[in-house]
Design a protein around this motif. Structure first.
Motif, PDB file in Angstrom:
ATOM      1  N   VAL A 146      21.174  -2.071   9.902  1.00  0.00           N
ATOM      2  CA  VAL A 146      19.525  -2.737  10.326  1.00  0.00           C
ATOM      3  C   VAL A 146      18.717  -2.946   9.130  1.00  0.00           C
ATOM      4  O   VAL A 146      18.573  -1.670   8.536  1.00  0.00           O
ATOM      5  N   GLN A 147      18.133  -3.936   9.016  1.00  0.00           N
ATOM      6  CA  GLN A 147      17.295  -4.180   7.700  1.00  0.00           C
ATOM      7  C   GLN A 147      15.858  -4.753   8.170  1.00  0.00           C
ATOM      8  O   GLN A 147      15.920  -5.569   9.219  1.00  0.00           O
ATOM      9  N   PHE A 148      14.874  -4.491   7.480  1.00  0.00           N
ATOM     10  CA  PHE A 148      13.628  -4.891   7.667  1.00  0.00           C
ATOM     11  C   PHE A 148      13.065  -5.757   6.538  1.00  0.00           C
ATOM     12  O   PHE A 148      13.198  -5.351   5.461  1.00  0.00           O
ATOM     13  N   TYR A 149      12.874  -7.117   7.026  1.00  0.00           N
ATOM     14  CA  TYR A 149      12.231  -7.924   5.958  1.00  0.00           C
ATOM     15  C   TYR A 149      11.025  -8.654   6.416  1.00  0.00           C
ATOM     16  O   TYR A 149      10.833  -8.748   7.747  1.00  0.00           O
ATOM     17  N   ALA A 150      10.238  -8.954   5.633  1.00  0.00           N
ATOM     18  CA  ALA A 150       9.113  -9.957   5.852  1.00  0.00           C
ATOM     19  C   ALA A 150       9.277 -11.120   4.833  1.00  0.00           C
ATOM     20  O   ALA A 150      10.116 -11.031   3.905  1.00  0.00           O
ATOM     21  N   ARG A 151       8.633 -12.257   5.320  1.00  0.00           N
ATOM     22  CA  ARG A 151       8.799 -13.388   4.593  1.00  0.00           C
ATOM     23  C   ARG A 151       7.427 -13.460   3.768  1.00  0.00           C
ATOM     24  O   ARG A 151       6.420 -13.499   4.179  1.00  0.00           O
ATOM     25  N   GLY A 152       7.989 -13.782   2.308  1.00  0.00           N
ATOM     26  CA  GLY A 152       6.808 -14.029   1.497  1.00  0.00           C
ATOM     27  C   GLY A 152       6.427 -15.702   1.552  1.00  0.00           C
ATOM     28  O   GLY A 152       6.800 -16.303   2.246  1.00  0.00           O
ATOM     29  N   GLU A 153       5.248 -15.829   0.585  1.00  0.00           N
ATOM     30  CA  GLU A 153       4.827 -17.212   0.659  1.00  0.00           C
ATOM     31  C   GLU A 153       5.872 -18.193   0.230  1.00  0.00           C
ATOM     32  O   GLU A 153       5.748 -19.364   0.922  1.00  0.00           O
ATOM     33  N   SER A 154       6.801 -18.084  -0.598  1.00  0.00           N
ATOM     34  CA  SER A 154       7.955 -18.937  -0.899  1.00  0.00           C
ATOM     35  C   SER A 154       9.139 -19.153   0.329  1.00  0.00           C
ATOM     36  O   SER A 154       9.946 -19.819   0.181  1.00  0.00           O
ATOM     37  N   GLY A 155       8.809 -18.156   1.368  1.00  0.00           N
ATOM     38  CA  GLY A 155      10.070 -17.944   2.197  1.00  0.00           C
ATOM     39  C   GLY A 155      10.854 -17.116   2.013  1.00  0.00           C
ATOM     40  O   GLY A 155      11.712 -16.989   2.782  1.00  0.00           O
ATOM     41  N   ALA A 156      10.815 -16.506   0.623  1.00  0.00           N
ATOM     42  CA  ALA A 156      11.894 -15.590   0.295  1.00  0.00           C
ATOM     43  C   ALA A 156      11.753 -14.263   1.174  1.00  0.00           C
ATOM     44  O   ALA A 156      10.555 -13.767   1.344  1.00  0.00           O
ATOM     45  N   PRO A 157      12.785 -13.402   1.383  1.00  0.00           N
ATOM     46  CA  PRO A 157      12.701 -12.341   2.316  1.00  0.00           C
ATOM     47  C   PRO A 157      12.196 -11.008   1.378  1.00  0.00           C
ATOM     48  O   PRO A 157      12.396 -11.200   0.014  1.00  0.00           O
ATOM     49  N   LEU A 158      11.374 -10.548   1.788  1.00  0.00           N
ATOM     50  CA  LEU A 158      10.723  -9.283   1.134  1.00  0.00           C
ATOM     51  C   LEU A 158      10.844  -7.802   2.077  1.00  0.00           C
ATOM     52  O   LEU A 158      11.058  -7.940   3.146  1.00  0.00           O
ATOM     53  N   LYS A 159      11.271  -6.915   1.284  1.00  0.00           N
ATOM     54  CA  LYS A 159      11.559  -5.615   1.950  1.00  0.00           C
ATOM     55  C   LYS A 159      10.258  -4.941   1.932  1.00  0.00           C
ATOM     56  O   LYS A 159       9.646  -4.402   1.100  1.00  0.00           O
ATOM     57  N   PRO A 160       9.904  -4.872   3.336  1.00  0.00           N
ATOM     58  CA  PRO A 160       8.409  -4.012   3.555  1.00  0.00           C
ATOM     59  C   PRO A 160       8.766  -2.612   3.219  1.00  0.00           C
ATOM     60  O   PRO A 160       9.718  -1.988   3.254  1.00  0.00           O
ATOM     61  N   GLU A 161       7.681  -1.805   2.927  1.00  0.00           N
ATOM     62  CA  GLU A 161       7.517  -0.541   2.751  1.00  0.00           C
ATOM     63  C   GLU A 161       7.160   0.181   3.955  1.00  0.00           C
ATOM     64  O   GLU A 161       6.522  -0.337   4.554  1.00  0.00           O
ATOM     65  N   VAL A 162       7.741   1.371   4.352  1.00  0.00           N
ATOM     66  CA  VAL A 162       7.146   2.262   5.704  1.00  0.00           C
ATOM     67  C   VAL A 162       5.976   2.887   5.335  1.00  0.00           C
ATOM     68  O   VAL A 162       5.659   3.628   4.222  1.00  0.00           O
ATOM     69  N   ALA A 163       4.653   2.678   5.712  1.00  0.00           N
ATOM     70  CA  ALA A 163       3.560   3.248   5.498  1.00  0.00           C
ATOM     71  C   ALA A 163       3.290   4.354   6.436  1.00  0.00           C
ATOM     72  O   ALA A 163       3.291   4.574   7.485  1.00  0.00           O
ATOM     73  N   ILE A 164       2.819   5.300   5.788  1.00  0.00           N
ATOM     74  CA  ILE A 164       2.513   6.703   6.677  1.00  0.00           C
ATOM     75  C   ILE A 164       1.005   6.874   6.662  1.00  0.00           C
ATOM     76  O   ILE A 164       0.333   7.087   5.791  1.00  0.00           O
ATOM     77  N   ASN A 165       0.536   6.848   7.646  1.00  0.00           N
ATOM     78  CA  ASN A 165      -1.085   6.701   8.092  1.00  0.00           C
ATOM     79  C   ASN A 165      -1.208   8.246   8.457  1.00  0.00           C
ATOM     80  O   ASN A 165      -1.098   8.806   9.704  1.00  0.00           O
ATOM     81  N   LEU A 166      -1.628   9.173   7.566  1.00  0.00           N
ATOM     82  CA  LEU A 166      -1.466  10.646   8.164  1.00  0.00           C
ATOM     83  C   LEU A 166      -2.669  10.908   9.081  1.00  0.00           C
ATOM     84  O   LEU A 166      -2.805  11.822   9.936  1.00  0.00           O
ATOM     85  N   LEU A 167      -3.772  10.337   8.724  1.00  0.00           N
ATOM     86  CA  LEU A 167      -5.129  10.234   9.520  1.00  0.00           C
ATOM     87  C   LEU A 167      -4.576  10.249  10.979  1.00  0.00           C
ATOM     88  O   LEU A 167      -5.013  10.915  11.902  1.00  0.00           O
ATOM     89  N   ALA A 168      -4.124   9.053  11.412  1.00  0.00           N
ATOM     90  CA  ALA A 168      -3.462   8.847  12.488  1.00  0.00           C
ATOM     91  C   ALA A 168      -2.662   9.552  13.394  1.00  0.00           C
ATOM     92  O   ALA A 168      -2.514  10.083  14.402  1.00  0.00           O
ATOM     93  N   ILE A 169      -1.626  10.133  12.388  1.00  0.00           N
ATOM     94  CA  ILE A 169      -0.765  10.965  12.743  1.00  0.00           C
ATOM     95  C   ILE A 169      -1.423  12.512  13.149  1.00  0.00           C
ATOM     96  O   ILE A 169      -1.021  12.790  14.233  1.00  0.00           O
ATOM     97  N   ASN A 170      -2.330  12.940  12.234  1.00  0.00           N
ATOM     98  CA  ASN A 170      -3.086  14.079  12.526  1.00  0.00           C
ATOM     99  C   ASN A 170      -4.030  14.046  13.836  1.00  0.00           C
ATOM    100  O   ASN A 170      -4.079  15.155  14.642  1.00  0.00           O
ATOM    101  N   LYS A 171      -4.476  12.800  13.969  1.00  0.00           N
ATOM    102  CA  LYS A 171      -5.333  12.718  15.253  1.00  0.00           C
ATOM    103  C   LYS A 171      -4.262  12.501  16.522  1.00  0.00           C
ATOM    104  O   LYS A 171      -4.911  13.430  17.481  1.00  0.00           O
ATOM    105  N   ARG A 172      -3.462  12.207  16.485  1.00  0.00           N
ATOM    106  CA  ARG A 172      -2.387  12.252  17.575  1.00  0.00           C
ATOM    107  C   ARG A 172      -2.016  13.624  17.955  1.00  0.00           C
ATOM    108  O   ARG A 172      -1.705  13.995  19.063  1.00  0.00           O
ATOM    109  N   ILE A 173      -1.576  14.282  16.710  1.00  0.00           N
ATOM    110  CA  ILE A 173      -0.993  15.657  16.775  1.00  0.00           C
ATOM    111  C   ILE A 173      -2.287  16.667  17.658  1.00  0.00           C
ATOM    112  O   ILE A 173      -1.743  17.294  18.391  1.00  0.00           O
TER     113      ILE A 173
END
Length: 474
Positions: free
Chosen positions: A75-102
């Motif tokens: 299972v691979q996660f990609y986004a398309r860049g301006e040229s149409g080439a696939p980009l591998k996105p990074e997983v972003a951690i929003n600790l403020l949102a995580i802690n608010k939910r916790i």
């Protein structure tokens, strides 16, 4: 004390953690007049600042890790860049949102527990309770302890829990030097988290923040992570930690922790230092028993301040009971809950089964989880360990680490203990716990059907591999 049918038995409970909550619920269901005194909220620190928040954080970290590991399953996660080439996105951690939910989840759980007690007829008083002799509890309910309520009681149950232990040279400041209660105020994932203490709490937070993307250094005064736990399980966890980039400092004792304003410096006993952005002090806990009037009431205490109790939670004063982390028993929420019910049943003359330490199922919520039950070190035991990598379901899930280990008594084949290192080991330990509690033999466990494929199949596979232990021994 037997139940008085002419007048409702009056039960006063100080502390609404897992033990106090279950005691209140059991008392109300048996017809007692129950009053619960709680200063922070029903559920206590277990729900509001400890067990529920930390395990919610860990579940979030596991989800982040699953995304990272999905590539191994194709299972691979990609986004398309301006040229149409696939980009591998990074997983972003929003600790403020995580802690608010916790914190929201913890608060909602506390409210749910409170509503259940009120529905069952429990009187709840918000305030700080203490014993007033042997037969009453005094509660300070006003600001500065100016207003008081007095509760006369036939039975008193103390369930006040424990707080993080603090070292004089490493005082938590809530900003960079933290206890486990203060971990939910951070606005972002720490760049470099130094965890002092490699027990359950230290190992769990180290595992979680490693999977959330922090650089983690784990400072352990012992030779292995999780001292006192199964050595094979600890070895698996150390391998996973090292593979994930964690730095393990064994046989290292933290002497001092300093907040420099921009980060922290941890001074070790060998003269070296470790620099990081934040430091979690996970060096044990102290019981919240000071100032409760226990000694004045004649209740025996240990030198550490823990309440001494027997196997039904009874103290040296016959109608005063204590449960949970404030006692001399195993500090687990499940033990506290069980003993809370047991104490009330005993006080009201109901049938009880005394607490047995060797039937406790416990879990460490690292990744992978480590679950244990019963005797995991016994001279008269036959041991079989089955690597989880041999399990078909584990292969499908991409699980590489872990095992199932069974302990059986030589000669009879009776299952006396087990260790599971696996995803959701907390669920997989249950059938082994039943086998230990019901004194089942390995052959009886082996004859139980499990779904195929399933991780639980490794339990019956291990039991089948031990066939004959009840006939000839080993």
């Amino acid at each position: 004390m037997t139940f008085d049918f002419e007048r409702k038995q009056r039960i006063a409970i100080i502390g609404g953690g897992p033990g106090g909550y279950e005691a209140a619920l059991a008392g109300a269901q048996l017809g007692a007049d129950v009053t619960l005194v709680e200063s922070t909220g029903v559920g206590g620190s277990a729900v509001l600042t400890d067990v529920v928040p930390s395990k919610t954080l860990i579940a979030t970290a596991d989800a982040a890790r699953a995304i990272d590991d999905a590539g191994d399953l194709g299972v691979q996660f990609y986004a398309r860049g301006e040229s149409g080439a696939p980009l591998k996105p990074e997983v972003a951690i929003n600790l403020l949102a995580i802690n608010k939910r916790i914190l929201a989840l913890a608060g909602q759980q506390s409210e749910d527990l409170r509503a259940r007690l009120i529905e069952e007829g429990v009187r709840i008083i918000s305030g700080h309770g203490r014993l007033a002799g042997e037969d009453a509890v005094v509660v300070s309910t006003g600001p500065g302890g100016t207003d008081f309520d007095r509760i006369e009681a036939d039975t008193i149950i103390v369930s006040v829990g424990a707080s993080p232990r603090e070292l004089p040279a490493a005082r938590p400041d809530g900003e960079r030097v933290l206890t486990w209660k203060q971990m939910y105020n951070m606005p972002s994932v720490p760049e470099h988290l130094i965890v002092v203490g490699s027990g359950v709490t230290g190992a769990e937070f180290a595992s979680a923040y490693m999977n959330l993307g922090s650089k983690v250094t784990l400072v352990s005064s012992r030779e292995q992570v999780l001292p006192g736990e199964d050595a094979d399980a600890a070895a698996v966890l150390e391998k996973v930690f090292t593979r994930g980039g964690m730095t393990l400092l064994a046989k290292s004792r933290a002497e001092r922790v300093e907040n420099t304003g921009e980060g922290v410096v941890v001074a070790l006993s060998d003269g070296s230092t470790v620099e990081g952005s934040h430091c979690l002090m996970a060096v044990g806990s102290v019981p919240n028993t000071a100032g409760l009037g226990l000694e004045e009431a004649g209740v025996q205490m240990s030198e550490s301040g823990h309440v001494l109790v027997n196997r039904v939670g009874r103290t040296s004063v016959s109608h005063i009971y204590a449960v949970g982390d404030c006692t001399s028993l195993v500090p687990l929420a499940s033990v506290s809950s069980m003993l809370g019910r047991t104490a009330v049943f005993h006080a009201m003359g109901d049938a009880v089964i005394p607490f047995s330490e060797h039937k406790i199922a416990a879990n460490i919520f690292t990744s992978p989880e480590i679950a244990t039950v019963g005797w995991t070190q016994h001279a008269d035991a036959v041991v079989h360990k089955l690597p989880l990598a041999e399990n078909a379901r584990a292969k499908m899930m991409g699980v590489k680490d872990g095992f199932v280990k069974l302990f059986a008594r030589a000669g009879s084949g009776t299952v006396i203990g087990g260790v599971v290192v696996a995803p959701k080991a907390s669920e997989l330990i249950f059938p082994i716990a039943i086998a230990v509690d019901r004194r089942l033999t390995v052959d009886q466990v082996a004859r139980v059907f499990t779904a195929y494929p399933s991780l639980a199949g490794s339990i019956t596979d291990a039991a089948r591999a031990m066939h004959g232990v009840n006939l000839r021994g080993f």
